[in-house]
Design a protein around this motif. Structure first.
Motif: not given
Ligand code: ZN
Ligand code: ZN
Length: 213
Positions: A50-52, A89-99
């Motif tokens: 899943d590295r990309k 203290m927060a982060a947002t994770f974006v999945d480029l595959e699913s959007g």
């Protein structure tokens, strides 16, 4: 969603300790925050298959940020880590595959909860280090599904033309230029400079081979 992250909390903590130089409450919180992000998105192997897939926005530059980098594999030098200096203290994770994108924020109440969980410990850091392993995800974090607008130039693999600033002549990549009154400027020359030059920069031909300093 069933998601089997390739490493356990203990394994990630080992990696985080090695990368960060010590194990601290911030590392534990950061590892758990990032693991929750992966889990929500169904990303199991961010360093392997899943590295990309992942881009991560971090909102603070503290210990936890190092841990988030270790777990997600998102690094500044890969353009997969975005820093918004908001002191949160927060982060947002974006999945480029699913959007899909999920923002995880540490609950303000988690500190008091850590204290109440281990009153027998005197040291606040020790209280937190223990409690941050034991508390449930929803006791520690707030999870919010969000939409992140990621223009092409924000993607890790984006290759754009390189242009030069009309004022300082320095090259600018990745569409970071500012267009003003028909002129192309770098952000520094457009007024966003975070430094002040101590002396006028010299034309290399004028200054010859003199070494300064
Ligand atoms: Zn630390
Ligand atoms: Zn410039």
């Amino acid at each position: 969603m069933h998601c089997e992250i390739v490493k356990t909390l203990t394994e990630y903590l080992k990696d985080a300790e090695a990368a960060h130089g010590h194990l601290c409450a911030g590392q534990i919180l950061g590892v758990r925050l990032a693991m929750l992000g992966l889990q929500e998105l169904g990303i199991e192997d961010p360093h392997g298959k899943d590295r990309k897939r992942l881009v991560t926005f971090v909102e603070i530059d503290r210990c936890a940020t190092d841990a988030i980098m270790v777990v997600t594999g998102c690094r500044l030098g890969k353009r997969a880590l975005k820093f918004r200096d908001w002191g949160k203290m927060a982060a947002t994770f974006v999945d480029l595959e699913s959007g899909k994108a999920v923002r995880i924020a540490a609950r303000e109440s988690s500190k008091a909860l850590a204290k109440s969980l281990h009153p027998e410990l005197e040291n606040k850091n020790q209280q937190q280090m223990l409690a941050y392993r034991e508390l449930q995800n929803d006791q520690l974090f707030e999870t919010q599904w969000v939409k992140v607008n990621l223009p092409p130039e924000e993607f890790p693999g984006f290759k754009g033309e390189r242009i030069t600033c009309a004022q300082c002549g320095e090259g600018i990549n990745f569409r970071r230029e500012v267009r003003r009154n028909g002129k192309i400027l770098c952000r520094a020359c457009a007024g966003e400079r975070y430094y002040e030059p101590l002396e006028e920069s010299r034309d290399p031909e004028e200054s010859g081979d003199r070494v300064i300093g």
